[in-house]
Write an enzyme that holds these catalytic residues in place. Structure first.
Site, short mmCIF file in Angstrom:
data_model
loop_
_atom_site.label_atom_id
_atom_site.label_comp_id
_atom_site.label_asym_id
_atom_site.label_seq_id
_atom_site.Cartn_x
_atom_site.Cartn_y
_atom_site.Cartn_z
N CYS A 185 6.55 -7.57 6.99
CA CYS A 185 7.67 -7.10 7.82
C CYS A 185 8.01 -8.19 8.82
O CYS A 185 7.12 -8.85 9.36
CB CYS A 185 7.29 -5.83 8.56
SG CYS A 185 8.63 -5.17 9.58
N HIS A 223 8.47 4.32 21.08
CA HIS A 223 7.29 3.71 21.71
C HIS A 223 7.43 3.29 23.17
O HIS A 223 6.43 2.92 23.80
CB HIS A 223 6.78 2.49 20.91
CG HIS A 223 6.57 2.73 19.46
ND1 HIS A 223 6.17 3.94 18.94
CD2 HIS A 223 6.73 1.91 18.39
CE1 HIS A 223 6.08 3.86 17.63
NE2 HIS A 223 6.42 2.64 17.26
N SER A 279 11.97 5.82 8.34
CA SER A 279 11.51 5.50 9.69
C SER A 279 11.93 4.07 10.02
O SER A 279 11.69 3.15 9.25
CB SER A 279 9.99 5.62 9.75
OG SER A 279 9.50 5.12 10.98
N GLY A 292 6.60 -2.43 6.00
CA GLY A 292 7.99 -2.88 5.98
C GLY A 292 8.95 -2.08 6.81
O GLY A 292 8.65 -0.97 7.26
N GLU A 293 10.10 -2.68 7.05
CA GLU A 293 11.19 -2.02 7.79
C GLU A 293 12.24 -1.59 6.75
O GLU A 293 12.98 -2.41 6.22
CB GLU A 293 11.78 -3.02 8.81
CG GLU A 293 13.11 -2.60 9.41
CD GLU A 293 13.13 -1.19 9.99
OE1 GLU A 293 12.31 -0.88 10.86
OE2 GLU A 293 13.98 -0.39 9.55
N CYS A 348 -1.39 4.93 9.76
CA CYS A 348 -0.19 4.15 10.06
C CYS A 348 -0.56 2.84 10.73
O CYS A 348 -1.42 2.80 11.58
CB CYS A 348 0.69 4.86 11.07
SG CYS A 348 1.21 6.45 10.59
N SER A 403 11.05 4.65 15.63
CA SER A 403 9.83 4.22 16.31
C SER A 403 10.23 3.78 17.72
O SER A 403 10.62 2.64 17.92
CB SER A 403 9.19 3.07 15.54
OG SER A 403 8.76 3.53 14.29
N CYS A 429 3.35 8.28 1.80
CA CYS A 429 3.86 7.25 2.70
C CYS A 429 4.07 5.99 1.87
O CYS A 429 3.10 5.42 1.35
CB CYS A 429 2.79 7.05 3.78
SG CYS A 429 3.19 5.82 4.99
N ASN A 476 -3.84 3.34 16.00
CA ASN A 476 -4.92 2.97 15.08
C ASN A 476 -5.28 1.52 15.32
O ASN A 476 -4.44 0.65 15.10
CB ASN A 476 -4.49 3.18 13.64
CG ASN A 476 -4.22 4.64 13.36
OD1 ASN A 476 -5.06 5.49 13.60
ND2 ASN A 476 -3.02 4.94 12.90
N CYS A 501 1.13 -3.75 15.25
CA CYS A 501 1.20 -3.29 13.86
C CYS A 501 0.58 -4.31 12.90
O CYS A 501 0.94 -5.49 12.92
CB CYS A 501 2.66 -3.04 13.51
SG CYS A 501 2.93 -2.73 11.76
N GLU A 522 0.82 -1.20 0.00
CA GLU A 522 0.00 0.00 0.00
C GLU A 522 0.86 1.26 0.00
O GLU A 522 1.95 1.29 0.57
CB GLU A 522 -0.92 0.00 1.22
CG GLU A 522 -1.93 -1.13 1.12
CD GLU A 522 -2.79 -1.30 2.36
OE1 GLU A 522 -3.85 -1.92 2.24
OE2 GLU A 522 -2.42 -0.81 3.43
N CYS A 551 6.36 -6.30 15.51
CA CYS A 551 5.82 -5.42 16.55
C CYS A 551 4.34 -5.78 16.73
O CYS A 551 3.58 -5.82 15.75
CB CYS A 551 5.96 -3.96 16.15
SG CYS A 551 7.66 -3.51 15.75
N1 SAH Z 1 8.94 -0.24 10.03
C1 SAH Z 1 9.18 1.13 10.17
C2 SAH Z 1 8.34 2.01 9.27
C3 SAH Z 1 6.94 1.57 9.01
S1 SAH Z 1 5.85 1.66 10.38
C4 SAH Z 1 9.00 1.54 11.61
O1 SAH Z 1 8.49 0.76 12.41
O2 SAH Z 1 9.40 2.65 11.94
C5 SAH Z 1 5.54 3.41 10.44
C6 SAH Z 1 5.07 3.91 11.79
O3 SAH Z 1 3.74 3.44 12.06
C7 SAH Z 1 5.93 3.42 12.93
O4 SAH Z 1 6.23 4.43 13.85
C8 SAH Z 1 5.04 2.38 13.54
O5 SAH Z 1 5.42 2.11 14.85
C9 SAH Z 1 3.69 3.01 13.39
N2 SAH Z 1 2.59 2.09 13.62
C10 SAH Z 1 2.55 0.77 13.42
N3 SAH Z 1 1.36 0.26 13.78
C11 SAH Z 1 0.62 1.29 14.20
C12 SAH Z 1 -0.72 1.41 14.68
N4 SAH Z 1 -1.51 0.37 14.77
N5 SAH Z 1 -1.16 2.63 15.03
C13 SAH Z 1 -0.36 3.71 14.91
N6 SAH Z 1 0.89 3.67 14.46
C14 SAH Z 1 1.38 2.47 14.10
FE1 SF4 Z 2 7.56 -3.66 10.94
FE2 SF4 Z 2 7.41 -1.06 11.56
FE3 SF4 Z 2 5.27 -2.66 11.78
FE4 SF4 Z 2 7.29 -2.93 13.51
S1 SF4 Z 2 5.96 -1.12 13.26
S2 SF4 Z 2 6.22 -4.61 12.47
S3 SF4 Z 2 9.02 -2.50 12.19
S4 SF4 Z 2 6.31 -2.13 9.91
#
Ligand code: SAH
Ligand code: SF4
Length: 367
Positions: free
Chosen positions: A115, A223, A199, A167-168, A341, A221, A108, A298, A122, A95, A119
């Site tokens: 990924c 958190h 990111s 993805g990372e 996100c 990220s 974005c 979210n 996510c 996406e 986490c």
């Molecule tokens: N993998 C990378 C980039 C993609 S995620 C990373 O983790 O940084 C982009 C951002 O969305 C990150 O800060 C991630 O922690 C956040 N994110 C993931 N799941 C989310 C959710 N359910 N609600 C809000 N932010 C979220």
């Molecule tokens: Fe991967 Fe970023 Fe989601 Fe963590 S928050 S699972 S690093 S996409």
């Protein structure tokens, strides 16, 4: 799906493209002409590239492609956010999301199909990892969005690109850095380096390598402020704990002469959002080139997390601001089309589903 028979020149680093033309006995400036067509003028049809000789265009025809990913679906939110679901083959999707704001448009982009970082909050992480995207597929997302939104590279609705989709990015280092080069190249999308943000969940060795090859903006990220909690929320922390991560950040800022590093902090109700967390976060960042983005969670189906009430977000932000740490609160965007996100889940086959509920309850109970 893209045509895999021919060589896709989209996303190819400038040096490689010049070498490609040289290998055909053409001058390297042909590469620059082609880049100008593709990225500045957003033209992908060789027939329109009138300053390339007919003979050269005939020669290229059939040998190369300038292929964009196929769009499987396009949705537009009531707030103007646009989400494209892109077919990357083998019944898999990624996406891309466009977020229009006053005076800017942020795209974005995704860097991987799924990924591996796992986490627990996510949606992408829930799917497991499938494969890396190529630079062509990453740059293709940008070009596709620019064209779809009626612009060109020269007159672009996309003013900022963030690697915050699926993805990372630092686990796909080579293709992501190649894409960053084209985003900032003046024959590419010519974005200022501060308008391209990578990111990461905290791949420390790759942050160090990143400083050697680029100087784009870095977002972390974070958190959580304690390793015990971050080990659960961002499992890569078990390998690269907070102190090590922060040291790599400050080094990155110094080496790339960056004004600041952005720290993303998802507010998870009752998990990481009380006053003590805010005090500790300020303690980690105070006096360093840092900015905090508080992200509303979210909701992702199947996770036990909830969104922190706005009042507590405001109180959290106040603690940070009072301690001199610049903090902004992100508004959820594109909620109605699951474009916010962490809601980017695409559609994966062969995915490794991670057994979730028990693990999560463990995380929440602990904190
Ligand atoms: N993998 C990378 C980039 C993609 S995620 C990373 O983790 O940084 C982009 C951002 O969305 C990150 O800060 C991630 O922690 C956040 N994110 C993931 N799941 C989310 C959710 N359910 N609600 C809000 N932010 C979220
Ligand atoms: Fe991967 Fe970023 Fe989601 Fe963590 S928050 S699972 S690093 S996409």
């Amino acid at each position: 799906m893209m045509n895999t028979e021919s060589l896709n020149l989209l996303g190819m680093p400038r040096g490689d493209l010049e070498a490609y033309f040289s290998s055909m006995g053409e001058k390297p400036f042909r590469a620059r002409q082609l880049m100008r067509w593709m990225y500045r003028r957003s033209v992908l049809d060789l027939a329109e590239m009138t300053d390339l000789s007919q003979a050269l265009r005939d020669h290229l025809n059939g040998k190369i492609s300038l292929g964009l990913p196929d769009v499987r679906d396009r949705q537009q939110s009531t707030d103007g956010t646009v989400k494209w679901l892109l077919d990357v083959g083998k019944s898999q999707d990624v996406e891309t999301v466009f977020i229009p704001e006053e005076g800017r448009g942020t795209l974005c982009v995704s860097s991987q199909v799924g990924c591996a970082m796992d986490c627990p909050f996510c949606a992408t992480g829930r799917q497991g990892f499938n494969r890396n995207l190529s630079a062509a597929e990453i740059i293709g997302q940008v070009l596709l969005a620019v064209r779809d939104l009626g612009g060109t590279g020269e007159d672009s609705p996309v003013t900022n690109v963030v690697f915050m989709g699926m993805g990372e990015p630092l686990a796909n280092f080579r293709e992501v850095t190649a894409a960053c080069d084209l985003l900032t190249d003046d024959l590419g999308f010519a974005l200022s380096r501060r308008r391209v943000t990578v990111s990461t969940s905290g791949l420390v060795p790759q942050i160090k390598r990143l400083a050697e090859v680029t100087n784009v903006a870095l977002a972390i990220s974070l958190h959580a402020t304690r390793d015990e909690l971050r080990n659960d929320l961002v499992p890569i922390n078990r390998k690269h704990p907070i102190t090590e991560l922060l040291r790599a950040c400050w080094d990155y800022a110094a080496q790339t002469n960056s004004k600041q590093i952005t720290f993303e902090y998802i507010m998870l109700d009752g998990v990481n959002d009380d006053r003590q967390d805010a005090i500790e976060l300020a303690g980690l960042l105070q006096g360093y080139p840092a900015k905090v983005n508080l992200i509303p969670f979210n909701p992702v189906a199947g996770t036990p997390f909830g969104r922190t009430p706005q009042k507590r977000v405001d109180a959290f932000r106040k603690v940070l601001m009072d301690k001199g740490v610049i903090t902004i609160t992100r508004r959820p965007r594109g909620d109605d089309i699951d474009a916010a996100c962490g809601q980017l889940a695409g559609n994966l086959d062969n995915k490794v589903r991670v057994p979730l509920a028990q693990k999560m309850l463990h995380t929440v109970n602990k904190s």
